[in-house]
Design a protein around this motif. Structure first.
Motif, PDB file in Angstrom:
ATOM      1  N   ASN A  87       0.807  -1.262   0.002  1.00  0.00           N
ATOM      2  CA  ASN A  87      -0.068  -0.040  -0.109  1.00  0.00           C
ATOM      3  C   ASN A  87       0.826   1.261   0.030  1.00  0.00           C
ATOM      4  O   ASN A  87       0.490   2.099   0.540  1.00  0.00           O
ATOM      5  N   GLY A 111      -2.175   3.325  -5.417  1.00  0.00           N
ATOM      6  CA  GLY A 111      -2.347   1.951  -5.389  1.00  0.00           C
ATOM      7  C   GLY A 111      -1.079   1.137  -5.326  1.00  0.00           C
ATOM      8  O   GLY A 111      -0.930   0.051  -5.283  1.00  0.00           O
ATOM      9  N   LYS A 114       0.668  -2.909  -5.864  1.00  0.00           N
ATOM     10  CA  LYS A 114      -0.511  -3.961  -5.895  1.00  0.00           C
ATOM     11  C   LYS A 114      -1.552  -3.811  -6.743  1.00  0.00           C
ATOM     12  O   LYS A 114      -1.943  -4.740  -7.477  1.00  0.00           O
ATOM     13  N   LYS A 115      -2.117  -2.299  -6.995  1.00  0.00           N
ATOM     14  CA  LYS A 115      -3.014  -2.171  -7.808  1.00  0.00           C
ATOM     15  C   LYS A 115      -2.395  -2.442  -9.195  1.00  0.00           C
ATOM     16  O   LYS A 115      -3.015  -3.052 -10.162  1.00  0.00           O
ATOM     17  N   LEU A 118      -2.451  -6.242  -9.708  1.00  0.00           N
ATOM     18  CA  LEU A 118      -3.773  -6.954  -9.803  1.00  0.00           C
ATOM     19  C   LEU A 118      -4.421  -6.503 -11.031  1.00  0.00           C
ATOM     20  O   LEU A 118      -5.455  -7.111 -11.611  1.00  0.00           O
ATOM     21  N   ASP A 119      -4.394  -5.228 -11.461  1.00  0.00           N
ATOM     22  CA  ASP A 119      -4.763  -4.838 -12.976  1.00  0.00           C
ATOM     23  C   ASP A 119      -4.091  -5.380 -14.031  1.00  0.00           C
ATOM     24  O   ASP A 119      -4.563  -5.381 -15.171  1.00  0.00           O
ATOM     25  N   GLU A 204      -8.792  -1.490   0.030  1.00  0.00           N
ATOM     26  CA  GLU A 204      -8.079  -2.720  -0.325  1.00  0.00           C
ATOM     27  C   GLU A 204      -7.153  -2.932  -1.271  1.00  0.00           C
ATOM     28  O   GLU A 204      -6.093  -3.665  -1.144  1.00  0.00           O
ATOM     29  N   ASP A 205      -7.182  -2.233  -2.541  1.00  0.00           N
ATOM     30  CA  ASP A 205      -6.344  -2.484  -3.593  1.00  0.00           C
ATOM     31  C   ASP A 205      -5.100  -1.338  -3.541  1.00  0.00           C
ATOM     32  O   ASP A 205      -4.463  -1.269  -4.283  1.00  0.00           O
TER      33      ASP A 205
ATOM     34  N   LEU B  74      -5.812 -11.480  -2.261  1.00  0.00           N
ATOM     35  CA  LEU B  74      -6.402 -10.775  -3.338  1.00  0.00           C
ATOM     36  C   LEU B  74      -5.173 -10.961  -4.636  1.00  0.00           C
ATOM     37  O   LEU B  74      -4.240 -11.207  -4.367  1.00  0.00           O
ATOM     38  N   ARG B  76      -4.765 -11.836  -9.376  1.00  0.00           N
ATOM     39  CA  ARG B  76      -5.208 -11.630 -10.389  1.00  0.00           C
ATOM     40  C   ARG B  76      -6.201 -12.937 -10.811  1.00  0.00           C
ATOM     41  O   ARG B  76      -7.041 -12.664 -11.723  1.00  0.00           O
ATOM     42  N   ASN B  79     -10.262 -13.445  -5.527  1.00  0.00           N
ATOM     43  CA  ASN B  79      -9.883 -13.253  -4.263  1.00  0.00           C
ATOM     44  C   ASN B  79     -10.693 -14.250  -3.284  1.00  0.00           C
ATOM     45  O   ASN B  79     -11.613 -15.037  -3.763  1.00  0.00           O
TER      46      ASN B  79
END
Lengths: 285, 99
Positions: A87, A111, A114-115, A118-119, A204-205, B74, B76, B79
């Motif tokens: 974060n 983000g 992590k963001k 995740l993206d 969270e993201d 979390l 990809r 989750n």
């Protein structure tokens, strides 16, 4: 300061990876994360070996910071986009550190890693070659850095915001729950401190909550915005995240980060310490 | 739950399992380990406490005091979360399935 001045989105970052006078810099708690893949073109800063004096317990001095940035190929007129894992907590620390030495054009990637991951955005293992610069730093801006005497004097008069987890605040733990608990020091918090865990400022993201949500959060926890504020944690990195939220996003004017934080305060002889949940609601877990 | 787990990430030197409670586990998807997941430890009120990135073999580790915790991952590929009760000092294992 406002959100537009201090944060960039992942979309903006992706479109500006090659923008002129823009340098992406990764700063991670896990200092090996960069090698496994980083935002294309980003350089790495190691908070442990490059931002800390190797002998004294302090930051590198002005000359050291100039040498470091010059060697990374960062110029005074570059816009620095910082990002990192967990974060952005160490990226926020680097942000505060850049401001401390007077680099104004610095922003956080909202983000962080992590963001970005995740993206499913692109990561690269190629280390960019940037040519050496002649970086000139300013003297430390101590209007954003608090030292221990000031913190002791702030008890009961200024807002003290302890941004550690409730278990660290109450004295049950001495470090975050993902780190070994080996420190030889007292547990607890500075008397009169509010406990507003840094993580409450993040979604969270890893992105920051909205200004309205942030304002409500600190108001609800009893922060008096008519008073100066000092934020602290264990070693000053999580509190940089909160300093960023208060000073850079909400525009509170007198906010300092106490980087000595609990590792210093909890080892001082003779200072008052409070244990238990304290005054704010969040400590009562 | 206190028995030795079949597989865990190696504990750091000096970890004293007679005093500390250590929570270890794996992130999986359809039985396969998920590396690079963001694993969050939440207290019983749902409040964030710590976050780690799972290793290539899907492993994560927290030093959590006794209590009820939620481990939320979390990734990809999705989750997931699971609850775990830490009763006292020792090693506690669990698994988070993401989908």
């Amino acid at each position: 300061m406002s959100r537009q001045d201090a944060l960039v989105s992942a979309d903006w970052a992706e479109q500006n990876l090659d923008a002129p006078n823009t340098v992406f810099v990764e700063v991670d708690e896990d200092t090996t994360a960069y090698e496994g893949g980083h935002i294309p073109g980003a350089v790495k800063l190691d908070w442990k070996t490059e931002l800390q004096d190797p002998v004294r317990r302090d930051f590198v001095d002005k000359a050291g910071f100039e040498e470091l940035l010059s060697s990374k190929g960062i110029s005074n007129d570059d816009t620095v986009i910082l990002y990192g894992g967990n974060n952005n907590w160490f990226a926020a620390y680097a942000y505060w550190y850049f401001k401390l030495y007077g680099h104004q054009a610095v922003k956080l990637l909202d983000g962080g890693r992590k963001k970005w991951e995740l993206d499913g955005r692109k990561l690269d293992t190629e280390v960019p070659q940037r040519s050496q610069t002649q970086y000139t730093a300013k003297e430390q801006d101590t209007s954003i850095r608090a030292f221990r005497d000031e913190v002791v004097n702030a008890i009961g008069t200024k807002n003290l915001v302890d941004v550690r987890s409730p278990d660290e605040f109450s004295g049950k733990l001495l470090a975050p729950a993902h780190l070994p608990q080996e420190q030889a020091q007292r547990g607890g918090h500075i008397p009169s401190a509010l406990n507003v865990p840094w993580s409450k400022a993040a979604n969270e993201d890893g992105t920051f909550k909205s200004d309205d949500e942030l304002r409500a959060l600190y108001e609800e926890q009893g922060l008096d915005s008519s008073r100066p504020t000092i934020a602290y944690c264990r070693i000053g990195e999580r509190s940089s995240h909160t300093w960023f939220a208060l000073h850079e996003l909400l525009g509170e004017t007198d906010v300092k980060n106490y980087d000595g934080s609990w590792t210093e305060y909890g080892s001082l002889i003779g200072v008052p310490i409070e244990t238990g949940p304290g005054q704010s609601g969040s400590g009562k877990s | 739950m206190c028995s030795a787990p079949e597989q865990t990430a190696e504990l750091p030197a000096g970890t004293d399992l007679t005093k500390e409670s250590v929570l270890v586990g794996k992130v999986t998807n359809g039985g396969s380990p998920v590396g690079g997941a963001f694993v969050r430890l939440l207290d019983r009120t749902g409040e964030f406490t710590a976050e780690v990135v799972s290793s290539a073999s899907g492993d994560y580790r927290f030093f959590a005091r006794p209590g009820t915790w939620t481990v939320r991952a979390l990734s990809r590929s999705g989750n997931g979360q699971t609850e775990v009760s830490v009763g006292g000092p020792g090693l506690f294992t669990n698994e988070v399935q993401v989908a």
